[in-house]
Design a protein around this motif. Structure first.
Motif, PDB file in Angstrom:
ATOM      1  N   SER A  50     -12.969  21.673  30.994  1.00 25.15           N
ATOM      2  CA  SER A  50     -11.514  21.496  30.822  1.00 25.15           C
ATOM      3  C   SER A  50     -10.938  23.085  30.166  1.00 25.15           C
ATOM      4  O   SER A  50     -10.496  23.978  30.667  1.00 25.15           O
ATOM      5  CB  SER A  50     -10.468  19.968  31.189  1.00 25.15           C
ATOM      6  OG  SER A  50     -10.774  19.545  31.433  1.00 25.15           O
ATOM      7  N   TYR A 111      -0.992  26.683  32.116  1.00 21.31           N
ATOM      8  CA  TYR A 111      -0.151  25.251  32.359  1.00 21.31           C
ATOM      9  C   TYR A 111      -0.527  24.401  33.982  1.00 21.31           C
ATOM     10  O   TYR A 111      -0.878  23.771  34.036  1.00 21.31           O
ATOM     11  CB  TYR A 111       1.211  25.688  33.196  1.00 21.31           C
ATOM     12  CG  TYR A 111       2.673  25.984  31.577  1.00 21.31           C
ATOM     13  CD1 TYR A 111       2.094  25.944  30.140  1.00 21.31           C
ATOM     14  CD2 TYR A 111       2.990  26.994  31.397  1.00 21.31           C
ATOM     15  CE1 TYR A 111       2.661  25.843  29.457  1.00 21.31           C
ATOM     16  CE2 TYR A 111       4.125  27.588  30.443  1.00 21.31           C
ATOM     17  CZ  TYR A 111       3.877  26.845  29.491  1.00 21.31           C
ATOM     18  OH  TYR A 111       4.442  27.190  28.493  1.00 21.31           O
ATOM     19  N   GLY A 112      -0.864  25.529  34.773  1.00 25.56           N
ATOM     20  CA  GLY A 112      -1.706  24.789  36.151  1.00 25.56           C
ATOM     21  C   GLY A 112      -3.180  23.871  35.779  1.00 25.56           C
ATOM     22  O   GLY A 112      -3.617  23.205  36.023  1.00 25.56           O
ATOM     23  N   ILE A 115      -2.531  21.060  34.651  1.00 28.38           N
ATOM     24  CA  ILE A 115      -2.244  20.132  34.968  1.00 28.38           C
ATOM     25  C   ILE A 115      -3.134  19.201  36.446  1.00 28.38           C
ATOM     26  O   ILE A 115      -3.455  18.854  36.500  1.00 28.38           O
ATOM     27  CB  ILE A 115      -0.972  20.555  36.230  1.00 28.38           C
ATOM     28  CG1 ILE A 115       0.451  21.078  35.785  1.00 28.38           C
ATOM     29  CG2 ILE A 115      -1.187  20.134  37.986  1.00 28.38           C
ATOM     30  CD1 ILE A 115       1.197  22.129  36.926  1.00 28.38           C
ATOM     31  N   ALA A 116      -4.155  20.526  36.798  1.00 30.04           N
ATOM     32  CA  ALA A 116      -5.438  19.912  36.847  1.00 30.04           C
ATOM     33  C   ALA A 116      -6.490  18.795  35.936  1.00 30.04           C
ATOM     34  O   ALA A 116      -7.221  18.618  36.926  1.00 30.04           O
ATOM     35  CB  ALA A 116      -6.516  21.151  37.353  1.00 30.04           C
ATOM     36  N   THR A 118      -5.300  17.100  33.667  1.00 32.40           N
ATOM     37  CA  THR A 118      -5.111  15.742  33.509  1.00 32.40           C
ATOM     38  C   THR A 118      -4.861  14.454  34.389  1.00 32.40           C
ATOM     39  O   THR A 118      -3.841  15.075  35.353  1.00 32.40           O
ATOM     40  CB  THR A 118      -3.446  16.058  32.132  1.00 32.40           C
ATOM     41  OG1 THR A 118      -3.256  14.180  32.046  1.00 32.40           O
ATOM     42  CG2 THR A 118      -2.241  16.598  33.183  1.00 32.40           C
ATOM     43  N   LYS A 119      -4.666  13.859  34.278  1.00 24.67           N
ATOM     44  CA  LYS A 119      -3.526  13.087  35.691  1.00 24.67           C
ATOM     45  C   LYS A 119      -2.848  12.088  35.175  1.00 24.67           C
ATOM     46  O   LYS A 119      -1.996  11.121  35.983  1.00 24.67           O
ATOM     47  CB  LYS A 119      -4.702  11.693  35.718  1.00 24.67           C
ATOM     48  CG  LYS A 119      -6.220  12.124  35.687  1.00 24.67           C
ATOM     49  CD  LYS A 119      -7.529  10.280  35.979  1.00 24.67           C
ATOM     50  CE  LYS A 119      -8.737  11.308  36.594  1.00 24.67           C
ATOM     51  NZ  LYS A 119      -9.314  10.796  36.979  1.00 24.67           N
ATOM     52  N   ASN A 120      -2.348  12.090  33.861  1.00 23.66           N
ATOM     53  CA  ASN A 120      -1.021  11.958  33.310  1.00 23.66           C
ATOM     54  C   ASN A 120       0.172  12.228  33.919  1.00 23.66           C
ATOM     55  O   ASN A 120       0.913  13.290  33.857  1.00 23.66           O
ATOM     56  CB  ASN A 120      -0.634  11.899  32.312  1.00 23.66           C
ATOM     57  CG  ASN A 120       0.930  11.295  31.005  1.00 23.66           C
ATOM     58  OD1 ASN A 120       2.136  12.276  31.892  1.00 23.66           O
ATOM     59  ND2 ASN A 120       0.807  10.505  30.458  1.00 23.66           N
ATOM     60  N   LYS A 121       0.984  11.587  35.170  1.00 24.63           N
ATOM     61  CA  LYS A 121       1.967  12.548  35.762  1.00 24.63           C
ATOM     62  C   LYS A 121       3.331  13.203  34.938  1.00 24.63           C
ATOM     63  O   LYS A 121       4.031  14.306  35.467  1.00 24.63           O
ATOM     64  CB  LYS A 121       2.915  10.841  36.540  1.00 24.63           C
ATOM     65  CG  LYS A 121       1.785  10.942  37.651  1.00 24.63           C
ATOM     66  CD  LYS A 121       2.591   9.452  38.329  1.00 24.63           C
ATOM     67  CE  LYS A 121       1.307   8.992  39.820  1.00 24.63           C
ATOM     68  NZ  LYS A 121       1.878   8.199  40.618  1.00 24.63           N
ATOM     69  N   ARG A 124       1.737  16.310  34.120  1.00 25.72           N
ATOM     70  CA  ARG A 124       2.031  17.412  35.135  1.00 25.72           C
ATOM     71  C   ARG A 124       3.269  18.265  35.174  1.00 25.72           C
ATOM     72  O   ARG A 124       3.698  18.741  35.895  1.00 25.72           O
ATOM     73  CB  ARG A 124       1.432  16.415  36.644  1.00 25.72           C
ATOM     74  CG  ARG A 124      -0.092  16.386  36.450  1.00 25.72           C
ATOM     75  CD  ARG A 124      -0.770  15.576  37.363  1.00 25.72           C
ATOM     76  NE  ARG A 124      -2.178  15.745  37.425  1.00 25.72           N
ATOM     77  CZ  ARG A 124      -3.192  15.499  38.694  1.00 25.72           C
ATOM     78  NH1 ARG A 124      -2.242  14.826  38.879  1.00 25.72           N
ATOM     79  NH2 ARG A 124      -4.246  15.169  38.858  1.00 25.72           N
ATOM     80  N   CYS A 127       4.521  20.113  32.984  1.00 21.63           N
ATOM     81  CA  CYS A 127       4.110  21.454  32.888  1.00 21.63           C
ATOM     82  C   CYS A 127       3.888  22.773  34.620  1.00 21.63           C
ATOM     83  O   CYS A 127       4.609  23.811  33.812  1.00 21.63           O
ATOM     84  CB  CYS A 127       2.172  21.566  33.234  1.00 21.63           C
ATOM     85  SG  CYS A 127       1.634  21.129  31.785  1.00 21.63           S
ATOM     86  N   LEU A 128       4.750  21.356  35.180  1.00 22.04           N
ATOM     87  CA  LEU A 128       5.307  22.531  36.480  1.00 22.04           C
ATOM     88  C   LEU A 128       6.857  22.959  36.386  1.00 22.04           C
ATOM     89  O   LEU A 128       6.884  23.858  36.651  1.00 22.04           O
ATOM     90  CB  LEU A 128       5.156  21.024  37.488  1.00 22.04           C
ATOM     91  CG  LEU A 128       5.634  22.250  39.066  1.00 22.04           C
ATOM     92  CD1 LEU A 128       5.108  23.052  39.217  1.00 22.04           C
ATOM     93  CD2 LEU A 128       5.532  20.567  39.877  1.00 22.04           C
TER      94      LEU A 128
END
Length: 313
Positions: A50, A111-112, A115-116, A118-121, A124, A127-128
């Protein structure tokens, strides 16, 4: 409409006495340098694939930004309309051409990529929000038009897609990695040839050149040219170093945080040293290339040595 929008934001800044100026300035300023600490930590500590994915998309995005920006040669908002007055010191980091936003194309892949990765909402979502707010900051500060940041986000997403395609292809054809690396490095070299020898507008106002193409070329030598050293570093690590991330534990985190100290110094200081030694063009390329070499190869060697000692014990 874009200029009217910037004037509206400018009036908002003035009506609030610059209440949010410092916040947006610092948010944008962080996106120019220390943001690289994020993918470095991911690469060293959490997930090697990653981390290298984010770094690939980041460097590809910078190369793409150099191509588009130095082809379009669009002037900054305050050049187009003198009523635009950038906030605070933001103009100091907003030289050269305007389209697309380099800041936006820097932090969107990083940041994108997070997002890809991690699975941590919550991560994500943060970062968004950072992508959106940092892009807005370029408008708020008056240094970019809306189309500059929108194009920056779209091209940043395109860079993530290219990285995804490349890594998916390598997953299917791992024996083709050397071909992909050669083509990537060649793209970097051809970009340098293009931006160095193409023609640029030479518009003067009151005897002063609006944008000095030499300065833009020097920056591009660091942004686009360093993609080739990054590919070389990737090759060296994958063939010879073959380190494993430390893992998210006390010792591993400490090792990675220690690595952040020299990396921070390299990011902030090596450019001036290298330019003095090799000249502005090669100095910029050398400093950016060594920075990536440190992230991808040198500190992973340290990590491998430290973690291997632990295993031997």
């Amino acid at each position: 409409m874009d200029i009217e929008y910037l004037l509206w934001l400018q009036n908002l800044r003035m009506s609030t006495n610059g209440l949010f100026d410092t916040f947006f300035e610092q948010l944008s300023f962080f996106g120019t340098r220390d943001i690289l600490l994020f993918p470095a930590f991911v690469y060293w500590c959490l997930d090697k694939r990653s981390g290298i994915f984010i770094l690939f998309s980041y460097k590809f995005s910078q190369m793409l930004n150099s191509i588009v920006k130095l082809t379009a040669c669009v002037y900054r908002p305050w050049v187009r309309d003198p009523r635009i007055i950038p906030a605070g010191d933001s103009i100091k980091t907003a030289g050269g051409y305007s389209f697309p936003s380099g800041h936006t194309m820097t932090f969107t892949p990083i940041y994108g990529g997070l997002i890809a990765f991690t699975k941590n909402k919550l991560v994500r979502f943060v970062c968004l929000v950072l992508i959106i707010v940092t892009a807005f900051s370029r408008n708020y500060l008056g240094v970019h038009t809306p189309q500059d940041v929108i194009a920056g986000i779209l091209l940043g997403v395109l860079s993530l897609y290219v990285a995804h395609w490349v890594f998916s292809y390598l997953d299917r054809h791992p024996e083709k990695d050397i071909h992909v690396m050669i083509l990537s490095a060649l793209a970097s070299i051809l970009t340098l040839v293009y931006i160095t020898y193409k023609s640029y507008p030479m518009d003067y106002v009151d005897g002063k050149l609006l944008v000095d193409p030499v300065k833009m070329q020097i920056d591009a030598w660091g942004d686009a040219g360093a993609f080739a050293p990054f590919i070389l570093a990737w090759y060296i690590e994958s063939r010879f170093v073959k380190f494993e991330p430390t893992g998210f534990n006390v010792k591993g985190v400490i090792i990675c945080l220690i690595g952040m100290l020299p990396l921070h110094w390299i990011i902030w200081n090596l450019g001036g040293v290298a330019s003095g030694m090799f000249g502005p063009y090669w100095g910029k390329l050398a400093s950016k290339g060594f920075m990536l070499f440190f992230i991808v190869v040198l500190w992973p060697i340290v990590i491998k040595l430290l973690t291997s000692k632990k295993k031997n014990i």
